[in-house]
Scaffold this motif. Structure first.
Motif, PDB file in Angstrom:
ATOM      1  N   ALA A  59       0.823  -1.154   0.066  1.00 55.70           N
ATOM      2  CA  ALA A  59      -0.108  -0.069   0.093  1.00 55.70           C
ATOM      3  C   ALA A  59       0.467   1.258  -0.244  1.00 55.70           C
ATOM      4  CB  ALA A  59      -0.835  -0.035   1.375  1.00 55.70           C
ATOM      5  N   LEU A  60       1.792   1.090   0.732  1.00 59.88           N
ATOM      6  CA  LEU A  60       2.814   2.375   0.590  1.00 59.88           C
ATOM      7  C   LEU A  60       3.326   2.710  -0.490  1.00 59.88           C
ATOM      8  CD1 LEU A  60       3.869   4.345   2.816  1.00 59.88           C
ATOM      9  CD2 LEU A  60       5.989   2.842   3.022  1.00 59.88           C
ATOM     10  N   VAL A  61       3.785   1.779  -1.439  1.00 56.72           N
ATOM     11  CA  VAL A  61       4.113   1.800  -2.898  1.00 56.72           C
ATOM     12  C   VAL A  61       3.213   2.379  -3.629  1.00 56.72           C
ATOM     13  CG1 VAL A  61       4.879   0.646  -5.000  1.00 56.72           C
ATOM     14  CG2 VAL A  61       5.873  -0.039  -2.790  1.00 56.72           C
ATOM     15  N   LEU A  62       1.920   1.766  -3.373  1.00 57.05           N
ATOM     16  CA  LEU A  62       0.680   2.319  -4.315  1.00 57.05           C
ATOM     17  C   LEU A  62       0.232   3.443  -3.934  1.00 57.05           C
ATOM     18  CD1 LEU A  62      -1.390   1.341  -6.330  1.00 57.05           C
ATOM     19  CD2 LEU A  62      -2.813   0.386  -4.168  1.00 57.05           C
ATOM     20  N   TYR A  63       0.542   4.042  -2.789  1.00 54.70           N
ATOM     21  CA  TYR A  63       0.001   5.545  -2.398  1.00 54.70           C
ATOM     22  C   TYR A  63       0.818   6.490  -2.870  1.00 54.70           C
ATOM     23  CZ  TYR A  63      -1.460   9.289   0.444  1.00 54.70           C
ATOM     24  OH  TYR A  63      -1.935  10.548   1.064  1.00 54.70           O
ATOM     25  N   PHE A  64       2.219   6.297  -3.561  1.00 54.42           N
ATOM     26  CA  PHE A  64       2.922   7.177  -4.032  1.00 54.42           C
ATOM     27  C   PHE A  64       2.949   6.986  -5.466  1.00 54.42           C
ATOM     28  CE2 PHE A  64       4.860   7.094   0.299  1.00 54.42           C
ATOM     29  CZ  PHE A  64       4.971   8.495   0.446  1.00 54.42           C
ATOM     30  N   ILE A  65       2.306   6.177  -6.131  1.00 51.93           N
ATOM     31  CA  ILE A  65       2.203   5.970  -7.602  1.00 51.93           C
ATOM     32  C   ILE A  65       1.107   6.155  -8.111  1.00 51.93           C
ATOM     33  CG2 ILE A  65       4.443   4.487  -7.822  1.00 51.93           C
ATOM     34  CD1 ILE A  65       2.794   1.925  -8.241  1.00 51.93           C
ATOM     35  N   SER A  66       0.018   5.940  -7.250  1.00 50.43           N
ATOM     36  CA  SER A  66      -1.439   5.893  -7.507  1.00 50.43           C
ATOM     37  C   SER A  66      -1.690   7.691  -8.174  1.00 50.43           C
ATOM     38  CB  SER A  66      -2.510   5.354  -6.655  1.00 50.43           C
ATOM     39  OG  SER A  66      -3.478   5.789  -6.900  1.00 50.43           O
ATOM     40  N   PRO A  67      -2.935   7.605  -8.941  1.00 48.74           N
ATOM     41  CA  PRO A  67      -3.430   9.150  -9.366  1.00 48.74           C
ATOM     42  C   PRO A  67      -4.291   9.419  -7.978  1.00 48.74           C
ATOM     43  CG  PRO A  67      -4.053   7.409 -10.824  1.00 48.74           C
ATOM     44  CD  PRO A  67      -3.050   6.972 -10.056  1.00 48.74           C
ATOM     45  N   LEU A  68      -4.679   8.415  -7.397  1.00 50.52           N
ATOM     46  CA  LEU A  68      -5.585   8.531  -6.126  1.00 50.52           C
ATOM     47  C   LEU A  68      -5.078   8.942  -4.879  1.00 50.52           C
ATOM     48  CD1 LEU A  68      -8.299   5.998  -7.166  1.00 50.52           C
ATOM     49  CD2 LEU A  68      -8.450   8.244  -7.630  1.00 50.52           C
TER      50      LEU A  68
END
Length: 147
Positions: A59-68
Motif C-alpha cells: 500500500a505504501l508503494v501504491l500510495y506514492f504511484i497512484s493517481p488517487l
C-alpha cells in the motif's frame, strides 16, 4: 507498474481480511470458550500480523504511484481532495484507517506475548484484533470490491 501494484494490493486485501477475520474469531472463541492458548493460536495471530504488514508495504508503494493517492493531493490540493468523497476516501480516509488497523494488530500481538496465561492472551488479542477488524471493514472501498 501502477496496475501491477494495484492488482497485488487488491488481491492481497482479500487474504488480509480473511486472516484477520479468522484471527479475531479465534481470539474471541478462545476467550469466551475458556480455551488453553496453543501454538496454533500463536501462529494464527502471527500470520495476521505478517499479512497486514506485507499489505502495508504494498500500500505504501501504491500510495506514492497512484493517481488517487498522494498525487491527487499534490495536483488538486488538500481542499479539493477533502471536498471530493472518492478522492478523500483513497487519499486520506482509507490510508489513515488502515494504518490504525495495523497499529492495533501490532499492539495487540505485542501485548499478548507478555501475558502469561491463556485468558489474558486471548482477551488482549480479542480486543485489539476486533477493533482492527471493525476499522478495516469501515474503510474498505466496497464499491470497487463488489462493483
Amino acid at each position: 507498474m501502477y496496475t501491477t501494484v494495484q492488482f497485488l494490493h487488491s488481491w492481497w486485501a482479500y487474504l488480509v481480511l480473511f486472516v484477520v477475520l479468522i484471527a479475531t474469531i479465534n481470539a474471541l472463541a478462545g476467550l469466551f470458550g475458556n480455551k488453553e492458548y496453543q501454538p496454533k493460536d500463536f501462529r494464527i495471530s502471527l500470520f495476521a500480523l505478517i499479512v497486514t504488514h506485507i499489505q502495508f508495504l504494498i500500500a505504501l508503494v501504491l500510495y506514492f504511484i497512484s493517481p488517487l493517492g498522494l498525487k491527487s493531493i499534490l495536483n488538486s490540493g488538500m481542499g479539493a481532495v477533502m471536498k471530493d468523497s472518492t478522492l478523500r476516501l483513497y487519499a486520506i480516509e482509507h490510508p489513515t484507517i488502515m494504518i490504525l488497523t495495523i497499529i492495533f494488530i501490532t499492539i495487540g500481538y505485542s501485548k499478548h506475548k507478555k501475558k502469561l496465561t491463556s485468558k489474558p492472551k486471548f482477551k488482549t488479542l480479542a480486543i485489539f484484533y476486533t477493533i482492527a477488524l471493525v476499522l478495516m471493514l469501515s474503510r474498505i472501498p466496497w464499491q470497487q470490491w463488489l462493483g
